[in-house]
Motif scaffolding. Structure first.
Motif, PDB file in Angstrom:
ATOM      1  N   ILE A   1       0.854  -1.180   0.000  1.00  0.00           N
ATOM      2  CA  ILE A   1       0.000   0.000   0.000  1.00  0.00           C
ATOM      3  C   ILE A   1       0.893   1.234   0.000  1.00  0.00           C
ATOM      4  CG2 ILE A   1      -0.169  -0.034   2.530  1.00  0.00           C
ATOM      5  CD1 ILE A   1      -2.980   1.161   2.246  1.00  0.00           C
ATOM      6  N   SER A   2       0.526   2.245  -0.752  1.00  0.00           N
ATOM      7  CA  SER A   2       1.348   3.453  -0.819  1.00  0.00           C
ATOM      8  C   SER A   2       1.223   4.253   0.473  1.00  0.00           C
ATOM      9  CB  SER A   2       0.906   4.329  -1.999  1.00  0.00           C
ATOM     10  OG  SER A   2      -0.380   4.874  -1.761  1.00  0.00           O
ATOM     11  N   ASP A   3       2.238   5.052   0.758  1.00  0.00           N
ATOM     12  CA  ASP A   3       2.191   5.903   1.944  1.00  0.00           C
ATOM     13  C   ASP A   3       0.996   6.854   1.888  1.00  0.00           C
ATOM     14  OD1 ASP A   3       4.482   4.710   2.909  1.00  0.00           O
ATOM     15  OD2 ASP A   3       5.837   6.288   2.191  1.00  0.00           O
ATOM     16  N   ALA A   4       0.697   7.344   0.694  1.00  0.00           N
ATOM     17  CA  ALA A   4      -0.420   8.285   0.550  1.00  0.00           C
ATOM     18  C   ALA A   4      -1.742   7.613   0.900  1.00  0.00           C
ATOM     19  CB  ALA A   4      -0.461   8.829  -0.876  1.00  0.00           C
ATOM     20  N   ASP A   5      -1.959   6.392   0.400  1.00  0.00           N
ATOM     21  CA  ASP A   5      -3.203   5.695   0.703  1.00  0.00           C
ATOM     22  C   ASP A   5      -3.268   5.280   2.170  1.00  0.00           C
ATOM     23  OD1 ASP A   5      -4.415   5.929  -1.733  1.00  0.00           O
ATOM     24  OD2 ASP A   5      -3.741   3.992  -2.500  1.00  0.00           O
ATOM     25  N   LEU A   6      -2.135   4.932   2.734  1.00  0.00           N
ATOM     26  CA  LEU A   6      -2.102   4.576   4.154  1.00  0.00           C
ATOM     27  C   LEU A   6      -2.503   5.780   5.008  1.00  0.00           C
ATOM     28  CD1 LEU A   6      -1.458   2.248   6.083  1.00  0.00           C
ATOM     29  CD2 LEU A   6       0.899   3.077   6.170  1.00  0.00           C
ATOM     30  N   GLN A   7      -2.041   6.973   4.616  1.00  0.00           N
ATOM     31  CA  GLN A   7      -2.392   8.181   5.364  1.00  0.00           C
ATOM     32  C   GLN A   7      -3.870   8.514   5.193  1.00  0.00           C
ATOM     33  OE1 GLN A   7      -0.199  10.256   7.511  1.00  0.00           O
ATOM     34  NE2 GLN A   7      -2.355  10.434   8.059  1.00  0.00           N
ATOM     35  N   VAL A   8      -4.393   8.353   3.981  1.00  0.00           N
ATOM     36  CA  VAL A   8      -5.816   8.597   3.747  1.00  0.00           C
ATOM     37  C   VAL A   8      -6.656   7.668   4.628  1.00  0.00           C
ATOM     38  CG1 VAL A   8      -7.681   8.294   2.063  1.00  0.00           C
ATOM     39  CG2 VAL A   8      -5.603   9.507   1.413  1.00  0.00           C
ATOM     40  N   ALA A   9      -6.296   6.398   4.643  1.00  0.00           N
ATOM     41  CA  ALA A   9      -7.045   5.428   5.454  1.00  0.00           C
ATOM     42  C   ALA A   9      -6.955   5.773   6.937  1.00  0.00           C
ATOM     43  CB  ALA A   9      -6.517   4.023   5.193  1.00  0.00           C
ATOM     44  N   GLN A  10      -5.772   6.181   7.386  1.00  0.00           N
ATOM     45  CA  GLN A  10      -5.613   6.537   8.798  1.00  0.00           C
ATOM     46  C   GLN A  10      -6.459   7.753   9.157  1.00  0.00           C
ATOM     47  OE1 GLN A  10      -3.346   4.701  11.087  1.00  0.00           O
ATOM     48  NE2 GLN A  10      -4.985   5.669  12.263  1.00  0.00           N
ATOM     49  N   ASP A  11      -6.502   8.736   8.284  1.00  0.00           N
ATOM     50  CA  ASP A  11      -7.323   9.918   8.519  1.00  0.00           C
ATOM     51  C   ASP A  11      -8.792   9.527   8.696  1.00  0.00           C
ATOM     52  OD1 ASP A  11      -5.139  11.580   8.309  1.00  0.00           O
ATOM     53  OD2 ASP A  11      -5.529  12.158   6.229  1.00  0.00           O
ATOM     54  N   HIS A  12      -9.276   8.642   7.840  1.00  0.00           N
ATOM     55  CA  HIS A  12     -10.681   8.255   7.906  1.00  0.00           C
ATOM     56  C   HIS A  12     -10.963   7.366   9.118  1.00  0.00           C
ATOM     57  CE1 HIS A  12     -10.662   9.846   3.811  1.00  0.00           C
ATOM     58  NE2 HIS A  12     -11.980   9.894   3.897  1.00  0.00           N
ATOM     59  N   ALA A  13     -10.005   6.542   9.483  1.00  0.00           N
ATOM     60  CA  ALA A  13     -10.167   5.736  10.699  1.00  0.00           C
ATOM     61  C   ALA A  13     -10.232   6.645  11.924  1.00  0.00           C
ATOM     62  CB  ALA A  13      -9.012   4.748  10.830  1.00  0.00           C
ATOM     63  N   ASP A  14      -9.364   7.643  11.981  1.00  0.00           N
ATOM     64  CA  ASP A  14      -9.382   8.597  13.093  1.00  0.00           C
ATOM     65  C   ASP A  14     -10.695   9.374  13.118  1.00  0.00           C
ATOM     66  OD1 ASP A  14      -6.870   7.897  13.976  1.00  0.00           O
ATOM     67  OD2 ASP A  14      -5.827   9.484  12.886  1.00  0.00           O
ATOM     68  N   ALA A  15     -11.206   9.728  11.930  1.00  0.00           N
ATOM     69  CA  ALA A  15     -12.475  10.458  11.857  1.00  0.00           C
ATOM     70  C   ALA A  15     -13.621   9.599  12.387  1.00  0.00           C
ATOM     71  CB  ALA A  15     -12.754  10.883  10.419  1.00  0.00           C
ATOM     72  N   ALA A  16     -13.626   8.325  12.021  1.00  0.00           N
ATOM     73  CA  ALA A  16     -14.658   7.414  12.529  1.00  0.00           C
ATOM     74  C   ALA A  16     -14.567   7.293  14.037  1.00  0.00           C
ATOM     75  CB  ALA A  16     -14.500   6.042  11.872  1.00  0.00           C
ATOM     76  N   ASP A  17     -13.357   7.263  14.562  1.00  0.00           N
ATOM     77  CA  ASP A  17     -13.166   7.184  16.008  1.00  0.00           C
ATOM     78  C   ASP A  17     -13.730   8.422  16.698  1.00  0.00           C
ATOM     79  OD1 ASP A  17     -12.034   6.017  18.431  1.00  0.00           O
ATOM     80  OD2 ASP A  17     -10.539   7.601  18.331  1.00  0.00           O
ATOM     81  N   LEU A  18     -13.505   9.597  16.125  1.00  0.00           N
ATOM     82  CA  LEU A  18     -14.035  10.831  16.699  1.00  0.00           C
ATOM     83  C   LEU A  18     -15.559  10.822  16.697  1.00  0.00           C
ATOM     84  CD1 LEU A  18     -11.607  13.443  15.097  1.00  0.00           C
ATOM     85  CD2 LEU A  18     -11.681  12.734  17.485  1.00  0.00           C
ATOM     86  N   LEU A  19     -16.156  10.316  15.626  1.00  0.00           N
ATOM     87  CA  LEU A  19     -17.615  10.231  15.565  1.00  0.00           C
ATOM     88  C   LEU A  19     -18.160   9.285  16.628  1.00  0.00           C
ATOM     89  CD1 LEU A  19     -18.247  10.069  11.718  1.00  0.00           C
ATOM     90  CD2 LEU A  19     -18.824  11.946  13.241  1.00  0.00           C
ATOM     91  N   LEU A  20     -17.447   8.193  16.873  1.00  0.00           N
ATOM     92  CA  LEU A  20     -17.923   7.202  17.833  1.00  0.00           C
ATOM     93  C   LEU A  20     -17.815   7.677  19.272  1.00  0.00           C
ATOM     94  CD1 LEU A  20     -16.545   3.921  16.246  1.00  0.00           C
ATOM     95  CD2 LEU A  20     -18.925   4.605  16.457  1.00  0.00           C
ATOM     96  N   LEU A  21     -16.986   8.673  19.529  1.00  0.00           N
ATOM     97  CA  LEU A  21     -16.860   9.194  20.893  1.00  0.00           C
ATOM     98  C   LEU A  21     -18.190   9.738  21.403  1.00  0.00           C
ATOM     99  CD1 LEU A  21     -13.411  11.054  20.760  1.00  0.00           C
ATOM    100  CD2 LEU A  21     -13.934   8.863  21.841  1.00  0.00           C
ATOM    101  N   ALA A  22     -19.030  10.181  20.480  1.00  0.00           N
ATOM    102  CA  ALA A  22     -20.325  10.738  20.868  1.00  0.00           C
ATOM    103  C   ALA A  22     -21.456   9.728  20.727  1.00  0.00           C
ATOM    104  CB  ALA A  22     -20.638  11.963  20.011  1.00  0.00           C
ATOM    105  N   THR A  23     -21.100   8.483  20.437  1.00  0.00           N
ATOM    106  CA  THR A  23     -22.108   7.437  20.232  1.00  0.00           C
ATOM    107  C   THR A  23     -22.252   6.599  21.487  1.00  0.00           C
ATOM    108  OG1 THR A  23     -21.519   7.338  17.896  1.00  0.00           O
ATOM    109  CG2 THR A  23     -22.749   5.468  18.802  1.00  0.00           C
TER     110      THR A  23
END
Length: 246
Positions: free
Chosen positions: A146-168
Motif C-alpha cells: 500500500i502506498s504511503d499516501a493511501d495509508l495516510q488517507v485510510a488513517q485519517d478516515h479511521a481517526d475520523a470514525a473514532d471521533l464520531l464514535l466518541l459521541a455514540t
C-alpha cells in the motif's frame, strides 16, 4: 494537533450532522479518496476474537466477504490488529509468513479474489488485556504494498470514525451481536436465539458457540444456522466447562 489529526477532525465534522449512517459515509468517503482501488471495511469490536462486534460498513465488492469471513472464522487481519494493537499490512495473502496468524482466512479470502489486506486499529486506553477498538480494513484484488499516501488517507478516515464514535452510546451485547448481521442473514439471528434459549446463554455466547461449531465442521455460518433452524441439527451442546483451557 498534527496535520493528519486536523484532517480527521474536518472529516468527522463533515458527517456529524449527516442523516445517513456516519460509519458508512466515512467508509464510502475513504474509498473515493484512495489513489488505488480498494474495498473498505470498518469494524467496532469489544473483543479481539470478534465474538462481539459491530460492522459499521462494508464498501466495495471485496469488503462484505472479507468482513463475513473474519466474524465466521474468528481470525483475519482485523483480529490480529486488535490482538497485537498494531497495524497489519499484508501485501500478498500467498505469503504464509505474513498470514501465519490467519491461514484459514487467507485461503478462503483468496477464493473470493482478496489478494492483499491492510488493517488499521484505533485503540483507546492503556488496558492491553481488553484488546478492543475500532479497525478500518482495506481489501484489494491484487498483491502489492500500500502506498504511503493511501495509508495516510485510510488513517485519517479511521481517526475520523473514532471521533464520531466518541459521541455514540456504547452498544449493548445484543446490539453488538446482531448489528453485523445484514437482513439476508436473518437465519443466523434465529439460530442464535434458539441456541441462547436452549442452553441459557447470552446472545454473545451463543454466537461464539455457533461460530466454533461452524469452524470445526468447516461449514459456512449461514449454512449451519439454516440446519439448526430447520431442525436438521438438534444436538448442539456447548463445550464442557474448562475445555480448551491451559
Amino acid at each position: 494537533m498534527t496535520a493528519a489529526r486536523r484532517e480527521a477532525v474536518i472529516l468527522a465534522a463533515r458527517y456529524t450532522s449527516d442523516d445517513a449512517e456516519p460509519g458508512l459515509r466515512i467508509g464510502e468517503a475513504c474509498r473515493r479518496a484512495l489513489h488505488s482501488a480498494y474495498s473498505v471495511g470498518l469494524t467496532l469490536a469489544v473483543d479481539a476474537a470478534l465474538a462481539q462486534r459491530v460492522s459499521l460498513c462494508a464498501v466495495g465488492p471485496l469488503a462484505r466477504k472479507g468482513e463475513e469471513l473474519q466474524i465466521s472464522l474468528g481470525e483475519g487481519p482485523c483480529v490480529q490488529a486488535l490482538s497485537q494493537r498494531a497495524q497489519v499490512l499484508v501485501d500478498d495473502l500467498d505469503d504464509p509468513a505474513a498470514t501465519r496468524h490467519w491461514p484459514v482466512f487467507a485461503q478462503q479470502a483468496k477464493a473470493h479474489y482478496i489478494r492483499a489486506a491492510y488493517a488499521l486499529p484505533i485503540l483507546n486506553g492503556a488496558d492491553r488485556a481488553r484488546q478492543a477498538g475500532l479497525v478500518l480494513t482495506l481489501y484489494r484484488h491484487r498483491p502489492g504494498p500500500i502506498s504511503d499516501a493511501d495509508l495516510q488517507v485510510a488513517q485519517d478516515h479511521a481517526d475520523a470514525a473514532d471521533l464520531l464514535l466518541l459521541a455514540t452510546p456504547v452498544p449493548t451485547e445484543d446490539e453488538l451481536v446482531h448489528a453485523w448481521l445484514l437482513p439476508a442473514d436473518a437465519v443466523v439471528h434465529q439460530a442464535i436465539g434458539m441456541i441462547s434459549y436452549r442452553h441459557s446463554l447470552t446472545t454473545g455466547q451463543a454466537l461464539a458457540l455457533l461460530r466454533a461449531h461452524a469452524h470445526t465442521q468447516a461449514t459456512p455460518l449461514t449454512g449451519l444456522a439454516r440446519a439448526i433452524v430447520g431442525g436438521h441439527v438438534t444436538r448442539f451442546d456447548p463445550p464442557a466447562s474448562g475445555a480448551g483451557e491451559s
